[in-house]
Write an enzyme that holds these catalytic residues in place. Structure first.
Site, PDB file in Angstrom:
ATOM      1  N   SER A   1       0.862  -1.176   0.000  1.00 15.09           N
ATOM      2  CA  SER A   1       0.000   0.000   0.000  1.00 15.09           C
ATOM      3  C   SER A   1       0.904   1.233   0.000  1.00 15.09           C
ATOM      4  O   SER A   1       1.713   1.406   0.904  1.00 15.09           O
ATOM      5  CB  SER A   1      -0.875  -0.031   1.258  1.00 15.09           C
ATOM      6  OG  SER A   1      -1.552   1.190   1.413  1.00 15.09           O
TER       7      SER A   1
ATOM      8  N   LYS B   1      -1.350  -0.820  -4.210  1.00 25.02           N
ATOM      9  CA  LYS B   1      -2.531  -0.027  -3.849  1.00 25.02           C
ATOM     10  C   LYS B   1      -2.077   1.416  -3.669  1.00 25.02           C
ATOM     11  O   LYS B   1      -1.089   1.679  -2.980  1.00 25.02           O
ATOM     12  CB  LYS B   1      -3.117  -0.596  -2.545  1.00 25.02           C
ATOM     13  CG  LYS B   1      -4.042   0.329  -1.780  1.00 25.02           C
ATOM     14  CD  LYS B   1      -4.799  -0.452  -0.715  1.00 25.02           C
ATOM     15  CE  LYS B   1      -4.878   0.293   0.600  1.00 25.02           C
ATOM     16  NZ  LYS B   1      -5.618  -0.463   1.626  1.00 25.02           N
TER      17      LYS B   1
ATOM     18  N   LYS C   1      -3.051   5.172  -2.261  1.00 22.25           N
ATOM     19  CA  LYS C   1      -3.953   5.990  -1.455  1.00 22.25           C
ATOM     20  C   LYS C   1      -4.356   7.184  -2.300  1.00 22.25           C
ATOM     21  O   LYS C   1      -3.494   7.804  -2.950  1.00 22.25           O
ATOM     22  CB  LYS C   1      -3.214   6.473  -0.201  1.00 22.25           C
ATOM     23  CG  LYS C   1      -2.894   5.350   0.770  1.00 22.25           C
ATOM     24  CD  LYS C   1      -4.158   4.862   1.422  1.00 22.25           C
ATOM     25  CE  LYS C   1      -3.860   3.945   2.582  1.00 22.25           C
ATOM     26  NZ  LYS C   1      -5.100   3.411   3.169  1.00 22.25           N
TER      27      LYS C   1
ATOM     28  N   ASP D   1     -14.182  -1.345   3.502  1.00 18.65           N
ATOM     29  CA  ASP D   1     -13.209  -1.593   4.576  1.00 18.65           C
ATOM     30  C   ASP D   1     -13.820  -1.069   5.871  1.00 18.65           C
ATOM     31  O   ASP D   1     -14.490  -1.812   6.609  1.00 18.65           O
ATOM     32  CB  ASP D   1     -11.882  -0.892   4.226  1.00 18.65           C
ATOM     33  CG  ASP D   1     -10.865  -0.859   5.360  1.00 18.65           C
ATOM     34  OD1 ASP D   1     -11.111  -1.466   6.418  1.00 18.65           O
ATOM     35  OD2 ASP D   1      -9.796  -0.215   5.209  1.00 18.65           O
TER      36      ASP D   1
ATOM     37  N   GLY E   1      -4.335  -4.242   5.973  1.00 23.07           N
ATOM     38  CA  GLY E   1      -3.219  -4.114   6.909  1.00 23.07           C
ATOM     39  C   GLY E   1      -3.347  -2.850   7.721  1.00 23.07           C
ATOM     40  O   GLY E   1      -3.968  -1.877   7.288  1.00 23.07           O
TER      41      GLY E   1
HETATM   42  O1  NPG Z   1       0.556  -2.353   4.627  1.00 18.53           O
HETATM   43  O2  NPG Z   1      -0.366  -2.488   6.599  1.00 18.53           O
HETATM   44  C1  NPG Z   1      -0.193  -1.933   5.501  1.00 18.53           C
HETATM   45  C2  NPG Z   1      -0.933  -0.656   5.222  1.00 18.53           C
HETATM   46  C3  NPG Z   1      -2.199  -0.902   4.483  1.00 18.53           C
HETATM   47  O3  NPG Z   1      -3.124   1.093   3.622  1.00 18.53           O
HETATM   48  C4  NPG Z   1      -3.080   0.318   4.542  1.00 18.53           C
HETATM   49  N1  NPG Z   1      -3.762   0.478   5.655  1.00 18.53           N
HETATM   50  O4  NPG Z   1      -6.722   2.339   5.342  1.00 18.53           O
HETATM   51  O5  NPG Z   1      -6.260   0.303   4.876  1.00 18.53           O
HETATM   52  C5  NPG Z   1      -5.947   1.399   5.347  1.00 18.53           C
HETATM   53  C6  NPG Z   1      -4.568   1.604   5.924  1.00 18.53           C
HETATM   54  C7  NPG Z   1      -4.529   1.844   7.408  1.00 18.53           C
HETATM   55  C8  NPG Z   1      -3.311   1.987   8.017  1.00 18.53           C
HETATM   56  C9  NPG Z   1      -5.638   1.935   8.168  1.00 18.53           C
HETATM   57  C10 NPG Z   1      -3.204   2.220   9.387  1.00 18.53           C
HETATM   58  C11 NPG Z   1      -5.543   2.161   9.532  1.00 18.53           C
HETATM   59  C12 NPG Z   1      -4.332   2.313  10.132  1.00 18.53           C
END
Ligand code: NPG
Length: 369
Positions: free
Chosen positions: A135, A161, A163, A238, A290
């Site tokens: 991500s 992915k 953001k 999500d 994640g």
């Molecule tokens: O690789 O763990 C990872 C990050 C994946 O983008 C990611 N997580 O919105 O999904 C999300 C985001 C997130 C991170 C959400 C930290 C909440 C806390």
């Protein structure tokens, strides 16, 4: 089984680089690490809470208080026949699912250890390797983004992915798609858009994305159902799916094509498994999200992602994508086919580096029966 001792630690473990989304920026992990003793067995878990209540309502301080004042006393009182008994034992506490998950995960590890089985096997996992991606947070400009993506691809990640947020959506996605026409690519909005943005979001349709994740409000299902009829890109939820009931509502309302499962968002592995099963029965694929977990949470994620309906690559990258040094002695490394290997030892398999954990501990608290 009765729990004898619970130890909680708040940690701060810096990330290799700050993580930036549409709504927040974090410099490191503020997770709560849990250690539980019962029946002479020691087990470990993690609540991957952040510094701010910008993803959901919780943060590392609220989870700390709720665990100490309510959840740990309830756990010490409970007589548990299996890990599925933990979530019902917490039922009087509304919400606070990330606080709950840290204790629930640890009890799964404990029961799997007691059974002499790996957590993956104990959960019903069927795969020896799980496909993973990475991500990519919001970058300062498109050339920087292309370089960051290129570096992850050269490390061997096969799914990216991005953001997105207003002002950083169509153009960065177009740039990545034009440079890598066949890449498995998806985007995540973290609840920043409104239904009125539907036509703008449809501009992402030509980019052949695997999915768009949580464009609308964190607690919405209804408007997502409306939005879905206006997009060709598969819609993934999500933040909105916090329980098996929410998954059922979303499926019945045709509010999503795909579900992201994060067991911490859902409050534990038992309900995460129920959502997996519900989605499978409805023909809805799931994938493992994640929360930038430490090596402890990562091992738990990998075990869950070995269940059969996790059919898209997860946001569970190798430990070195997050931390220079992790609090485990056996970090995951990326296999050449963009997978992580599911641990086959007893429990979740993460070996805690207790000396380093001591170094990154900010606060420690113990309760005994
Ligand atoms: O690789 O763990 C990872 C990050 C994946 O983008 C990611 N997580 O919105 O999904 C999300 C985001 C997130 C991170 C959400 C930290 C909440 C806390």
């Amino acid at each position: 089984m009765r729990v004898d001792r619970v130890e909680l630690r708040r940690i701060f473990l810096p990330y290799v680089a700050p993580f930036i989304t549409s709504g927040w920026r974090e410099e490191g992990s503020h997770a709560i690490i849990v250690r539980i003793e019962a029946d002479g067995i020691v087990a470990w878990g993690e609540a991957p809470v952040g510094a701010n209540p910008f993803y959901n309502e919780e943060n590392c301080k609220t989870a700390w208080v709720i665990q100490q004042d309510y959840l740990v006393p309830m756990l010490l009182e409970a007589d548990l026949n299996g890990p599925e008994d933990v979530t019902p034992a917490f039922k009087r506490v509304r919400g606070n699912r990330m606080a709950k998950c840290g204790l629930e995960f640890t009890m799964w590890d404990l029961f799997a250890r007691r059974a002499g089985r790996s957590l993956a096997d104990y959960l019903g996992g069927t795969r020896a390797r799980v496909p993973v991606g990475v991500s990519v947070g919001i970058q300062k400009d498109i050339p920087t983004l292309l370089k960051v993506v290129e570096d992850y691809l050269s490390e061997g990640y096969s799914r990216i992915k991005l953001k997105i947020k207003p002002g950083w959506d169509v153009e960065p996605t177009r740039a990545v798609r034009e440079r890598w026409p066949d890449l498995m690519l998806q985007v995540d909005a973290n609840s920043i858009y409104e239904l009125a943005d539907a036509a703008h979001l449809a501009e992402l349709d030509p980019f052949n994305l695997l999915l768009i994740e949580q464009p609308l409000a964190h607690d919405d299902i209804f408007d997502h159902a409306r939005l879905k009829t206006q997009l060709r890109t598969p819609l993934c939820l999500d933040e909105s799916i916090v329980s098996p009931d929410h998954a059922r509502w979303a499926i019945d309302l045709h509010a999503c094509d795909i579900i992201n499962i994060k067991p911490s968002r859902i409050g534990g592995l038992a309900d995460a498994k129920r959502i997996h099963d519900l989605a499978q029965a409805a023909g809805i694929p799931v994938w493992h999200g994640g929360m930038l977990e430490t090596g402890i949470g990562r091992a738990i994620n990998v075990a869950l992602a070995s269940l059969p309906n996790f059919s898209l690559p997860g946001d569970i990258s190798a430990n070195d994508r997050y931390f220079q040094r992790d609090i485990v002695a056996n970090p995951f490394t990326l296999n050449p086919d963009s997978t992580l290997t599911v641990p086959q030892g007893i429990g979740h398999g993460a070996v805690v580096d207790e000396a380093f954990l001591d170094e990154v501990t900010v606060e420690r608290w113990v309760a005994e029966r």
